[in-house]
Write a protein that holds these residues in place. Structure first.
Motif, PDB file in Angstrom:
ATOM      1  N   VAL A 134       0.841  -1.200   0.000  1.00 29.62           N
ATOM      2  CA  VAL A 134       0.000   0.000   0.000  1.00 29.62           C
ATOM      3  C   VAL A 134       0.878   1.253   0.000  1.00 29.62           C
ATOM      4  O   VAL A 134       0.606   2.222  -0.732  1.00 29.62           O
ATOM      5  N   ALA A 135       1.941   1.232   0.795  1.00 34.12           N
ATOM      6  CA  ALA A 135       2.857   2.377   0.828  1.00 34.12           C
ATOM      7  C   ALA A 135       3.495   2.603  -0.541  1.00 34.12           C
ATOM      8  O   ALA A 135       3.648   3.748  -0.998  1.00 34.12           O
ATOM      9  N   ASP A 136       3.860   1.513  -1.211  1.00 39.70           N
ATOM     10  CA  ASP A 136       4.460   1.610  -2.542  1.00 39.70           C
ATOM     11  C   ASP A 136       3.453   2.176  -3.545  1.00 39.70           C
ATOM     12  O   ASP A 136       3.752   3.103  -4.313  1.00 39.70           O
ATOM     13  N   ALA A 137       2.223   1.634  -3.515  1.00 39.77           N
ATOM     14  CA  ALA A 137       1.192   2.103  -4.439  1.00 39.77           C
ATOM     15  C   ALA A 137       0.867   3.571  -4.198  1.00 39.77           C
ATOM     16  O   ALA A 137       0.658   4.347  -5.154  1.00 39.77           O
ATOM     17  N   ALA A 138       0.817   3.967  -2.934  1.00 40.27           N
ATOM     18  CA  ALA A 138       0.510   5.366  -2.614  1.00 40.27           C
ATOM     19  C   ALA A 138       1.558   6.302  -3.202  1.00 40.27           C
ATOM     20  O   ALA A 138       1.230   7.347  -3.782  1.00 40.27           O
ATOM     21  N   ALA A 139       2.827   5.929  -3.058  1.00 40.08           N
ATOM     22  CA  ALA A 139       3.895   6.784  -3.591  1.00 40.08           C
ATOM     23  C   ALA A 139       3.774   6.931  -5.108  1.00 40.08           C
ATOM     24  O   ALA A 139       3.987   8.013  -5.675  1.00 40.08           O
ATOM     25  N   ARG A 140       3.416   5.834  -5.777  1.00 44.52           N
ATOM     26  CA  ARG A 140       3.259   5.898  -7.235  1.00 44.52           C
ATOM     27  C   ARG A 140       2.070   6.785  -7.615  1.00 44.52           C
ATOM     28  O   ARG A 140       2.131   7.543  -8.594  1.00 44.52           O
TER      29      ARG A 140
END
Length: 359
Positions: A134-140
């Motif tokens: 989720v953290a990765d997707a949010a940054a993208r």
């Protein structure tokens, strides 16, 4: 400005949690008090396991009542939609003009799972793996709008430059996100991400994605060991370890006023309790403890949770912080306007503006 002993200046944060308080005014009062002390940020916890106000909504209310201090709500990732989470945190960054953070947490209990009825509770390792995704997707998604993509050109009727919007085709183990986001890139690029890295299952996520890691330990040697592990793991993930701030996390009971710290609490270090390490004593001894841990290189600063919210926060700001400022260990003014600037962290480059590609 650097501290006289050669290390960087301390970073200090405080929790605003107040049980059974639903009005906005006590949270605003506490945040303004922390801001008068120059603290980097305040946090507000949240969980589906107990009744209480929504942390992100409360801090959105606090944002216009403050001007400089960072605002970091807990937003869990287990039963919430990643797209909505990132949009909500980005919105807090906009309404606070670059002072938003996001304390990432997971929901581990079956009771929380039943509130949603989508799935049963899972093991902590699996939940934290999802939290990392989720953290990765949010940054993208925060990068899915390049800076300046919103043009609002009334004569031509163009609202955005579509060439500066980028789809995000993210596939996690349990969710997928297409994007782009509905919210333009936040003022900080990426709002500051905070993870409690005390437990091993969260530590990988902290090392890979967090800007600030919290560590609940009772001694400086333990803190130093966890800090070294986090920095080493961050480097293995390709990060510059100096972009990760590690803060010791203590509950503080300053009801002892100017009395010396109780044995086993302050002078001998905080006492470990079932709820985490607890310091009990006066603000002067707390300043000594903070200075000693920081000068030993155990932590980059502290996140402090007052036992008696307004009483202990007032003693922290007017006693402990004032003494640390007098010694040149803590700043007396905010050097910038964003939370990243308070923490000495650069604004991340937009991955799509550099590559022009998609994920």
């Amino acid at each position: 400005m650097t501290a006289s002993h050669g290390r960087g200046l301390l970073h200090l944060a405080a929790a605003l949690d107040q049980q059974e308080v639903y009005d906005a005014a006590p949270y605003e009062e506490a945040a303004r008090l922390a801001e008068r002390g120059g603290l980097d940020f305040v946090t507000l916890g949240d969980t589906f396991a107990r009744p209480g106000p929504d942390a992100l909504a409360v801090l959105s209310r606090v944002a216009p009542a403050t001007r400089r201090i960072g605002l970091v709500p807990t937003v869990t990732t287990t039963h919430t939609e990643p797209f909505q989470v990132q949009a909500a945190v980005a919105t807090l960054d906009w309404v606070s003009r670059g002072r938003a953070g996001w304390r990432i947490d997971v929901s581990t209990t079956e009771g929380e799972a039943r509130l949603f009825g989508r799935r049963h509770a899972a093991a902590a390792d699996a939940l934290w793996q999802e939290a990392g995704e989720v953290a990765d997707a949010a940054a993208r998604l925060w990068d899915s709008w390049e800076d300046g993509a919103e043009i609002r050109d009334v004569p031509s009727g163009r609202f955005v430059d579509r060439d500066m919007l980028h789809p995000v085709d993210f596939e996690g183990a349990d969710f997928s996100v297409k994007g782009p986001s509905t919210v333009p890139r936040p003022p900080q690029g990426h709002p500051v991400r905070v993870v409690d890295a005390t437990e091993g299952s969260a530590r990988q996520v902290a090392a890979r994605h967090a800007d600030v890691a919290l560590v609940r330990v009772a001694g400086p040697a333990q803190a130093a060991a966890v800090r070294a592990e986090l920095r080493s793991t961050a480097q293995e993930f390709g990060r510059d370890p100096d972009t990760l701030r590690v803060l010791g996390s203590l509950a503080v009971d300053l009801g002892g006023g100017e009395h010396a710290a109780e044995p086993g609490h302050g002078g001998g270090g905080p006492r470990q309790t079932a709820q985490g390490p607890l310091y009990r004593g006066g603000p002067v001894d707390l300043a000594e403890l903070i200075a000693a841990w920081h000068q030993a290189g155990a932590v980059d600063g502290f996140h402090l949770t007052p036992i008696e919210p307004l009483r202990d926060l007032e003693r922290l700001v007017n006693g402990t912080v004032a003494l640390l400022q007098h010694r040149g260990l803590f700043r007396t003014f905010y050097p910038g306007s964003t939370l990243r600037e308070h923490l000495g962290l650069a604004r991340p480059a937009n991955r799509y503006a550099v590559t022009g590609g998609t994920s």
